[in-house]
Design a protein around this motif. Structure first.
Motif, PDB file in Angstrom:
ATOM      1  N   ASP A  50       0.815  -1.213   0.000  1.00 23.00           N
ATOM      2  CA  ASP A  50       0.000   0.000   0.000  1.00 23.00           C
ATOM      3  C   ASP A  50       0.850   1.264   0.000  1.00 23.00           C
ATOM      4  O   ASP A  50       0.478   2.278  -0.599  1.00 23.00           O
ATOM      5  N   LEU A  51       1.999   1.201   0.680  1.00 18.61           N
ATOM      6  CA  LEU A  51       2.813   2.389   0.896  1.00 18.61           C
ATOM      7  C   LEU A  51       4.284   2.050   0.754  1.00 18.61           C
ATOM      8  O   LEU A  51       4.752   1.036   1.286  1.00 18.61           O
ATOM      9  N   VAL A  52       5.020   2.919   0.043  1.00 22.53           N
ATOM     10  CA  VAL A  52       6.466   2.776  -0.097  1.00 22.53           C
ATOM     11  C   VAL A  52       7.135   3.942   0.621  1.00 22.53           C
ATOM     12  O   VAL A  52       6.799   5.107   0.375  1.00 22.53           O
ATOM     13  N   LEU A  53       8.046   3.622   1.534  1.00 24.38           N
ATOM     14  CA  LEU A  53       8.880   4.631   2.192  1.00 24.38           C
ATOM     15  C   LEU A  53      10.191   4.661   1.418  1.00 24.38           C
ATOM     16  O   LEU A  53      10.972   3.711   1.481  1.00 24.38           O
ATOM     17  N   LEU A  54      10.428   5.739   0.692  1.00 23.98           N
ATOM     18  CA  LEU A  54      11.411   5.738  -0.391  1.00 23.98           C
ATOM     19  C   LEU A  54      12.519   6.763  -0.204  1.00 23.98           C
ATOM     20  O   LEU A  54      12.257   7.952   0.002  1.00 23.98           O
ATOM     21  N   ASP A  55      13.751   6.285  -0.311  1.00 20.58           N
ATOM     22  CA  ASP A  55      14.927   7.163  -0.311  1.00 20.58           C
ATOM     23  C   ASP A  55      15.178   7.655  -1.731  1.00 20.58           C
ATOM     24  O   ASP A  55      14.795   6.995  -2.710  1.00 20.58           O
ATOM     25  N   THR A  56      15.835   8.799  -1.851  1.00 20.52           N
ATOM     26  CA  THR A  56      16.178   9.324  -3.178  1.00 20.52           C
ATOM     27  C   THR A  56      17.461   8.716  -3.706  1.00 20.52           C
ATOM     28  O   THR A  56      17.562   8.337  -4.877  1.00 20.52           O
ATOM     29  N   TYR A  57      18.473   8.610  -2.836  1.00 25.30           N
ATOM     30  CA  TYR A  57      19.792   8.157  -3.265  1.00 25.30           C
ATOM     31  C   TYR A  57      19.903   6.643  -3.131  1.00 25.30           C
ATOM     32  O   TYR A  57      20.003   6.104  -2.025  1.00 25.30           O
ATOM     33  N   LEU A  64      13.658   8.855  -7.383  1.00 26.01           N
ATOM     34  CA  LEU A  64      12.643   9.594  -8.127  1.00 26.01           C
ATOM     35  C   LEU A  64      12.198   8.837  -9.372  1.00 26.01           C
ATOM     36  O   LEU A  64      11.032   8.900  -9.761  1.00 26.01           O
ATOM     37  N   ASP A  65      13.136   8.135 -10.005  1.00 24.22           N
ATOM     38  CA  ASP A  65      12.767   7.335 -11.180  1.00 24.22           C
ATOM     39  C   ASP A  65      11.854   6.181 -10.778  1.00 24.22           C
ATOM     40  O   ASP A  65      10.877   5.877 -11.470  1.00 24.22           O
ATOM     41  N   LEU A  66      12.169   5.553  -9.648  1.00 16.63           N
ATOM     42  CA  LEU A  66      11.314   4.483  -9.145  1.00 16.63           C
ATOM     43  C   LEU A  66       9.953   5.030  -8.753  1.00 16.63           C
ATOM     44  O   LEU A  66       8.912   4.403  -9.013  1.00 16.63           O
ATOM     45  N   LEU A  67       9.938   6.202  -8.149  1.00 19.69           N
ATOM     46  CA  LEU A  67       8.686   6.830  -7.722  1.00 19.69           C
ATOM     47  C   LEU A  67       7.706   6.972  -8.884  1.00 19.69           C
ATOM     48  O   LEU A  67       6.503   6.724  -8.733  1.00 19.69           O
ATOM     49  N   ALA A  68       8.223   7.358 -10.043  1.00 19.86           N
ATOM     50  CA  ALA A  68       7.361   7.565 -11.206  1.00 19.86           C
ATOM     51  C   ALA A  68       6.712   6.265 -11.687  1.00 19.86           C
ATOM     52  O   ALA A  68       5.693   6.294 -12.372  1.00 19.86           O
ATOM     53  N   GLU A  69       7.294   5.116 -11.322  1.00 23.21           N
ATOM     54  CA  GLU A  69       6.773   3.823 -11.764  1.00 23.21           C
ATOM     55  C   GLU A  69       5.729   3.240 -10.806  1.00 23.21           C
ATOM     56  O   GLU A  69       5.010   2.309 -11.169  1.00 23.21           O
ATOM     57  N   LEU A  70       5.670   3.766  -9.595  1.00 21.89           N
ATOM     58  CA  LEU A  70       4.875   3.128  -8.552  1.00 21.89           C
ATOM     59  C   LEU A  70       3.374   3.266  -8.788  1.00 21.89           C
ATOM     60  O   LEU A  70       2.893   4.303  -9.246  1.00 21.89           O
ATOM     61  N   THR A  71       2.650   2.205  -8.445  1.00 20.90           N
ATOM     62  CA  THR A  71       1.195   2.282  -8.363  1.00 20.90           C
ATOM     63  C   THR A  71       0.765   2.415  -6.899  1.00 20.90           C
ATOM     64  O   THR A  71      -0.376   2.766  -6.622  1.00 20.90           O
ATOM     65  N   ALA A  72       1.686   2.141  -5.980  1.00 17.78           N
ATOM     66  CA  ALA A  72       1.420   2.321  -4.553  1.00 17.78           C
ATOM     67  C   ALA A  72       1.660   3.775  -4.162  1.00 17.78           C
ATOM     68  O   ALA A  72       2.320   4.535  -4.872  1.00 17.78           O
ATOM     69  N   ASP A  73       1.117   4.170  -3.025  1.00 20.47           N
ATOM     70  CA  ASP A  73       1.414   5.490  -2.473  1.00 20.47           C
ATOM     71  C   ASP A  73       2.864   5.522  -1.995  1.00 20.47           C
ATOM     72  O   ASP A  73       3.453   4.460  -1.700  1.00 20.47           O
ATOM     73  N   ALA A  74       3.421   6.716  -1.889  1.00 17.38           N
ATOM     74  CA  ALA A  74       4.817   6.831  -1.467  1.00 17.38           C
ATOM     75  C   ALA A  74       5.027   8.057  -0.599  1.00 17.38           C
ATOM     76  O   ALA A  74       4.422   9.115  -0.815  1.00 17.38           O
ATOM     77  N   ALA A  91       5.759  16.120  -8.071  1.00 16.21           N
ATOM     78  CA  ALA A  91       5.246  16.000  -9.438  1.00 16.21           C
ATOM     79  C   ALA A  91       5.082  14.539  -9.846  1.00 16.21           C
ATOM     80  O   ALA A  91       4.201  14.204 -10.640  1.00 16.21           O
ATOM     81  N   ARG A  92       5.925  13.667  -9.288  1.00 18.57           N
ATOM     82  CA  ARG A  92       5.873  12.249  -9.652  1.00 18.57           C
ATOM     83  C   ARG A  92       5.000  11.422  -8.707  1.00 18.57           C
ATOM     84  O   ARG A  92       4.971  10.196  -8.826  1.00 18.57           O
ATOM     85  N   GLY A  93       4.335  12.088  -7.782  1.00 20.93           N
ATOM     86  CA  GLY A  93       3.320  11.379  -7.014  1.00 20.93           C
ATOM     87  C   GLY A  93       3.558  11.170  -5.535  1.00 20.93           C
ATOM     88  O   GLY A  93       2.747  10.518  -4.882  1.00 20.93           O
ATOM     89  N   ALA A  94       4.645  11.693  -4.976  1.00 20.49           N
ATOM     90  CA  ALA A  94       4.864  11.525  -3.532  1.00 20.49           C
ATOM     91  C   ALA A  94       3.753  12.210  -2.754  1.00 20.49           C
ATOM     92  O   ALA A  94       3.362  13.333  -3.062  1.00 20.49           O
ATOM     93  N   LEU A  95       3.230  11.526  -1.741  1.00 20.37           N
ATOM     94  CA  LEU A  95       2.191  12.114  -0.898  1.00 20.37           C
ATOM     95  C   LEU A  95       2.771  12.983   0.199  1.00 20.37           C
ATOM     96  O   LEU A  95       2.101  13.892   0.694  1.00 20.37           O
ATOM     97  N   ASN A  96       3.999  12.706   0.593  1.00 19.20           N
ATOM     98  CA  ASN A  96       4.616  13.469   1.670  1.00 19.20           C
ATOM     99  C   ASN A  96       6.129  13.379   1.535  1.00 19.20           C
ATOM    100  O   ASN A  96       6.637  12.533   0.788  1.00 19.20           O
ATOM    101  N   TYR A  97       6.833  14.227   2.280  1.00 21.72           N
ATOM    102  CA  TYR A  97       8.286  14.354   2.116  1.00 21.72           C
ATOM    103  C   TYR A  97       8.885  14.677   3.476  1.00 21.72           C
ATOM    104  O   TYR A  97       8.517  15.672   4.104  1.00 21.72           O
TER     105      TYR A  97
END
Length: 223
Positions: A50-57, A64-74, A91-97
């Motif tokens: 349901d949710l991906v907790l995602l690092d940038t590096y 960010l490239d992975l973020l654009a592919e996700l169908t799950a929230d991030a 812009a690529r869909g992150a719900l929070n930062y």
């Protein structure tokens, strides 16, 4: 509600902290962890979350490239705080930062806000504009820099959680007894939740005829 989470973080020590923080919050389960974008893709193919907790590096590319592919929230958990990266993430869909380093309380704020958001969008029916506006506001509740003047963010969170887990409508006296705060303090925080639309209020008439306010989390409207 059991929200399945994928933690994507290249530093195994940091990943372990994120897993520990997640497990402290009711309603969340870490389904898998990944140290690279490739590992994350394999994990998602094997078990959607349901949710991906995602690092940038990441070692094999940008999160960010992975973020654009996700169908799950991030939600982004990253040391990158430059404006361009923040803009790209949203812009690529992150719900929070959330920028590292952060505290367990800041982390819990974001995930708790996300859980409230998921509850709002769980109903299988069209949402009104008011409800859609509330979704956006709720998912960013943890971003508020400070509680209203004269209020504590910690106390506000405790009052909100006590109301969320209550099996029936609660009065200010109920909340005060449960949390060990004054009735006037409980009433002030409950009134603020009602003002924000995060709680519903109704009147109960006792034996003396004097009305008493009761509060509860908003109910789902029937489809």
């Amino acid at each position: 509600m059991n929200i399945q989470v994928l933690v994507v973080e290249d530093d195994f020590r940091v990943a372990r902290v994120h897993v520990e923080f997640t497990h402290r919050i009711e309603g969340f389960t870490v389904a898998a962890t990944a140290r690279t974008a490739a590992e994350a893709r394999r994990a998602l193919a094997a078990r959607p979350v349901d949710l991906v907790l995602l690092d940038t590096y990441l070692p094999d590319g940008s999160g960010l490239d992975l973020l654009a592919e996700l169908t799950a929230d991030a939600i982004m958990l990253t040391a990158a705080n430059d404006a361009a990266t923040v803009r790209a993430a949203y812009a690529r869909g992150a719900l929070n930062y959330l920028v590292k380093p952060f505290t367990a309380e800041q982390f819990a704020d974001r995930l708790t806000a996300y859980r409230h958001y998921r509850a709002l969008v769980a109903a299988d029916r069209p949402l009104t504009q008011v409800e859609i506006d509330r979704c956006w506001r709720v998912v960013h509740e943890g971003d508020r820099a400070a509680a209203p003047k004269g209020q504590s963010a910690v106390t506000a969170g405790l009052v909100s959680e006590a109301l969320r887990t209550a099996a029936r409508p609660r009065t200010a006296a109920d909340i005060a007894d449960e949390l060990g705060i004054s009735r006037a303090t409980a009433q002030r925080y409950l009134a603020e939740l009602a003002r924000e639309g995060a709680a519903e209020v109704q009147l109960r008439y006792g034996g003396t005829g004097r009305p008493e306010h009761q509060y509860r989390m908003p109910r789902e409207r029937p489809a």
